[in-house]
Enzyme design. Structure first.
Site, PDB file in Angstrom:
ATOM      1  N   CYS A 197      -1.937   3.572  -8.645  1.00 43.42           N
ATOM      2  CA  CYS A 197      -1.429   2.279  -8.180  1.00 43.42           C
ATOM      3  C   CYS A 197      -1.571   1.229  -9.278  1.00 43.42           C
ATOM      4  O   CYS A 197      -0.845   0.241  -9.295  1.00 43.42           O
ATOM      5  CB  CYS A 197      -2.191   1.852  -6.942  1.00 43.42           C
ATOM      6  N   GLU A 251      -3.318  -1.619   0.785  1.00 45.03           N
ATOM      7  CA  GLU A 251      -3.148  -1.510  -0.668  1.00 45.03           C
ATOM      8  C   GLU A 251      -1.896  -0.687  -0.875  1.00 45.03           C
ATOM      9  O   GLU A 251      -1.865   0.488  -0.521  1.00 45.03           O
ATOM     10  CB  GLU A 251      -4.351  -0.782  -1.301  1.00 45.03           C
TER      11      GLU A 251
HETATM   12  P1  NAP Z   1       2.300   7.510   1.727  1.00 47.17           P
HETATM   13  O1  NAP Z   1       3.340   8.553   1.807  1.00 47.17           O
HETATM   14  O2  NAP Z   1       2.622   6.169   2.204  1.00 47.17           O
HETATM   15  O3  NAP Z   1       1.039   8.133   2.512  1.00 47.17           O
HETATM   16  C1  NAP Z   1      -0.188   7.461   2.529  1.00 47.17           C
HETATM   17  C2  NAP Z   1      -1.007   7.949   3.698  1.00 47.17           C
HETATM   18  O4  NAP Z   1      -0.407   7.546   4.919  1.00 47.17           O
HETATM   19  C3  NAP Z   1      -1.174   9.461   3.795  1.00 47.17           C
HETATM   20  O5  NAP Z   1      -2.490   9.753   4.179  1.00 47.17           O
HETATM   21  C4  NAP Z   1      -0.193   9.834   4.894  1.00 47.17           C
HETATM   22  O6  NAP Z   1      -0.545  11.013   5.575  1.00 47.17           O
HETATM   23  C5  NAP Z   1      -0.334   8.652   5.811  1.00 47.17           C
HETATM   24  N1  NAP Z   1       0.783   8.426   6.712  1.00 47.17           N
HETATM   25  C6  NAP Z   1       2.089   8.727   6.532  1.00 47.17           C
HETATM   26  N2  NAP Z   1       2.808   8.295   7.587  1.00 47.17           N
HETATM   27  C7  NAP Z   1       1.936   7.722   8.460  1.00 47.17           C
HETATM   28  C8  NAP Z   1       2.070   7.098   9.716  1.00 47.17           C
HETATM   29  N3  NAP Z   1       3.250   6.954  10.304  1.00 47.17           N
HETATM   30  N4  NAP Z   1       0.963   6.620  10.301  1.00 47.17           N
HETATM   31  C9  NAP Z   1      -0.246   6.739   9.723  1.00 47.17           C
HETATM   32  N5  NAP Z   1      -0.427   7.327   8.516  1.00 47.17           N
HETATM   33  C10 NAP Z   1       0.653   7.802   7.892  1.00 47.17           C
HETATM   34  O7  NAP Z   1       1.760   7.315   0.259  1.00 47.17           O
HETATM   35  P2  NAP Z   1       1.409   8.408  -0.818  1.00 47.17           P
HETATM   36  O8  NAP Z   1       2.692   9.059  -1.212  1.00 47.17           O
HETATM   37  O9  NAP Z   1       0.289   9.261  -0.359  1.00 47.17           O
HETATM   38  O10 NAP Z   1       0.850   7.507  -2.016  1.00 47.17           O
HETATM   39  C11 NAP Z   1       1.663   6.919  -2.977  1.00 47.17           C
HETATM   40  C12 NAP Z   1       1.754   5.434  -2.774  1.00 47.17           C
HETATM   41  O11 NAP Z   1       0.452   4.882  -2.620  1.00 47.17           O
HETATM   42  C13 NAP Z   1       2.345   4.698  -3.946  1.00 47.17           C
HETATM   43  O12 NAP Z   1       3.338   3.850  -3.474  1.00 47.17           O
HETATM   44  C14 NAP Z   1       1.183   3.901  -4.542  1.00 47.17           C
HETATM   45  O13 NAP Z   1       1.540   2.707  -5.154  1.00 47.17           O
HETATM   46  C15 NAP Z   1       0.335   3.680  -3.378  1.00 47.17           C
HETATM   47  N6  NAP Z   1      -1.062   3.513  -3.784  1.00 47.17           N
HETATM   48  C16 NAP Z   1      -1.590   2.264  -3.761  1.00 47.17           C
HETATM   49  C17 NAP Z   1      -2.908   2.071  -4.123  1.00 47.17           C
HETATM   50  C18 NAP Z   1      -3.531   0.708  -4.089  1.00 47.17           C
HETATM   51  O14 NAP Z   1      -4.753   0.604  -4.189  1.00 47.17           O
HETATM   52  N7  NAP Z   1      -2.752  -0.336  -3.952  1.00 47.17           N
HETATM   53  C19 NAP Z   1      -3.694   3.154  -4.510  1.00 47.17           C
HETATM   54  C20 NAP Z   1      -3.115   4.398  -4.521  1.00 47.17           C
HETATM   55  C21 NAP Z   1      -1.796   4.568  -4.146  1.00 47.17           C
HETATM   56  P3  NAP Z   1       0.143  12.434   5.256  1.00 47.17           P
HETATM   57  O15 NAP Z   1      -0.140  12.726   3.839  1.00 47.17           O
HETATM   58  O16 NAP Z   1      -0.550  13.361   6.181  1.00 47.17           O
HETATM   59  O17 NAP Z   1       1.589  12.271   5.530  1.00 47.17           O
END
Ligand code: NAP
Length: 516
Positions: A295, A256
């Site tokens: 999102c 997602e």
């Molecule tokens: P993110 O930076 O991509 O991080 C998401 C998760 O991935 C965090 O738990 C992060 O951990 C982890 N992560 C980072 N690098 C990783 C790696 N190399 N391997 C495994 N895990 C890793 O996203 P965010 O800033 O938290 O969230 C914002 C984004 O989420 C937006 O783009 C939004 O659109 C999207 N979103 C989508 C939905 C949906 O249902 N489609 C819902 C909510 C949010 P750490 O925090 O420990 O780095």
């Protein structure tokens, strides 16, 4: 300051190495630290596979549903406390925090009911017995069975409670133990949630574990029966999907990701009428709730050219009346963004939009902030842009600006043009069509449906009935194609299927008929 600890192999474990600071995004003070250095991932996976999985699979759907009901009740009981940690660590207003926490309890409760309906079975039949070949002796049928691995959740920072609960509800009901890894920046709520679930002793040993802090080396250890459910940015999704071990073992990965959700106003909608009022209410709510860090937030507002001036005027009035600041002040309606990096990214996106489109409202950092020290806090917007030409429209579609920012896009009122504009988002989670003209609405709704996971239809009779489009419902699928990640969650039993394996059985008719 609180030290957050992972919950692994039935115990809260103290980590080694350097901890990451979790801040209050309105004040920039450190409120907690998290770190999962030294956590034995191999042992965690073994514990889940050997203890949690068999214990869950021994239960019927109804019994698993009972566990979900107890989880919902435990969360509801500590609701105020969870809301408080969200306000302090997530920069979320109380309304935004309730959306997350109540959404978590509500989703678990909804899947508890589904478990009850699925009853004493442990498999789910898929379709009828089909006769194979010319004779009546050979038959086949399909069924969903519990997988024998682990569900690993990687969640985004914006929904520390609901993000976990919506995944856990479906995985646990499917009989799969879970390991949750919330985003580090806002992990305090998830940490508290884990503590209260463990205190309530609801789940069998190994059914639930949680890793707090950045994690490296977990995905590399997953195997063919495991599932990864990822929510986050498309950039991280790319890295997760591309993990060689996941590709090699064919691990199921659900993504997602980003979404440029749209609100489309029909040409028949009269300013001041009921559909108009609902449209304005929804747009403002879906731009500012959780400071636009949803999102499902509305990013594009597609309005007939003849109605643009009036719509923008009314949206600007409403946005201008909002109080932005520290959500610890109860009258604040828009809080900060969750992290400094989010603020920098959003301000960069705003600068890009400012250069390409007309700025109708707002600044990269608001002038007046309630209860915020000078220069402090990760604030950006709200801002509203109007894209009057192709340059502006192209900028609005470049990438998702994950903050309280939206762009109004004028169009000629034709269903085909509105459809084409929505599709330019390249795959969305949700889009909403506001019109009293049912044929017009149907034309746009069906035209955009292959590009949008959930299409909401609103008309003049919807006022007081319709739910905010940004509210994900356990009954309907959540996910979207393309840019939105191509994943799918929720949707009643459909969400449970993602954590099960579908098998086809083929054999003598009598054997097949009695098999399940
Ligand atoms: P993110 O930076 O991509 O991080 C998401 C998760 O991935 C965090 O738990 C992060 O951990 C982890 N992560 C980072 N690098 C990783 C790696 N190399 N391997 C495994 N895990 C890793 O996203 P965010 O800033 O938290 O969230 C914002 C984004 O989420 C937006 O783009 C939004 O659109 C999207 N979103 C989508 C939905 C949906 O249902 N489609 C819902 C909510 C949010 P750490 O925090 O420990 O780095």
């Amino acid at each position: 300051m609180v030290t957050l600890t992972s919950y692994v192999c039935g115990a809260f474990s103290t980590a080694r190495g350097e901890a990451v600071a979790l801040l209050n995004p309105a004040t920039e003070e450190t409120v907690a630290t998290a770190n999962c250095g030294g956590v034995d991932f191999e042992a965690a996976l073994r514990f889940a596979r050997e203890k949690g999985g068999p214990a869950l699979r021994a239960l019927t759907f109804a019994q698993r549903g009972e566990l979900l009901g107890k989880m919902a009740a435990a969360i509801h009981e500590k609701r105020d406390e969870l809301i408080e940690t969200s306000v302090v660590n997530g920069g979320t207003t109380r309304g935004g925090a309730k959306f997350d926490v109540d959404g978590a309890a509500g989703t678990l409760a909804s899947y508890a009911e589904l478990g009850n309906k699925l009853g004493s079975a442990r498999e789910i039949q898929d379709g009828e017995v089909v006769l194979i070949g010319r004779g009546a002796k050979l038959a086949g049928r399909h069924a969903w069975l519990s997988r024998e691995g682990v569900a690993v959740f990687i969640n985004a920072f914006n929904f520390p409670a609901w993000g976990f609960a919506e995944k856990a509800a479906t995985a646990l009901l499917a009989g799969l133990p879970v390991i949750n890894k919330p985003a580090t920046a806002t992990a305090w709520t998830a940490a508290r949630l884990a503590e209260l679930l463990v205190e309530a002793a609801i789940l069998p040993a190994g059914a639930f574990q949680q890793l707090l802090g950045p994690v490296t080396g977990l995905l590399e250890r997953l195997g063919p029966q495991d599932v990864v459910a990822f929510t986050g940015s498309s950039a991280t999704a790319l890295a997760v999907r591309g993990t060689p071990a996941l590709l090699k073992s064919g691990v199921r990965v659900n993504v997602e990701a980003d979404s440029l959700n749209a609100a489309v106003l029909g040409p028949d909608v009269e300013p001041g009428g009921s559909a108009w009022t609902t449209f304005l209410r929804d747009v403002v709510r879906e731009v500012i709730e959780k400071s636009g860090q949803k999102c499902t937030a509305t990013r594009r507002v597609i309005v007939p050219a003849v109605l643009v001036e009036r719509a923008v005027e009314e949206l600007v009035d409403r946005l201008g009346a909002l109080k932005v600041g520290n959500p610890a002040s109860r009258d604040v309606e828009v809080g900060p963004l969750a992290t400094r990096q989010q603020m920098v990214d959003v301000q960069r996106g705003c600068a890009r939009m400012r250069a390409a489109a007309t700025t109708a409202f707002g600044r990269e950092r608001p002038e007046v902030l309630v209860d915020v020290a000078a220069g402090k806090g990760f604030f950006a917007g709200p801002m509203l842009f109007v894209a009057r030409d192709e340059k502006g429209i192209a900028a609005a579609h470049e990438d998702e600006i994950f903050g309280p920012i939206a762009t109004v896009i004028p169009y000629d009122g034709a269903a085909a043009t509105a459809t084409e504009l929505v599709r330019r988002g390249q795959g969305m989670l949700v889009s909403t069509v506001y019109s009293d003209d049912r044929d017009w609405s149907a034309s746009v709704a069906k035209g955009i449906a292959p590009w949008v996971g959930r299409v909401c239809l609103v008309d003049g009779r919807s006022e007081g009935v319709t739910l905010p489009p940004g509210m994900v419902l356990p009954e309907l699928v959540h996910g979207g194609p393309g840019r939105a990640g191509g994943g799918e969650e929720q949707g009643g039993v459909r969400g449970v299927h993602h954590y099960m394996a579908r098998a086809a059985f083929e054999g003598p008719r009598a054997t097949i008929e009695r098999l399940l």
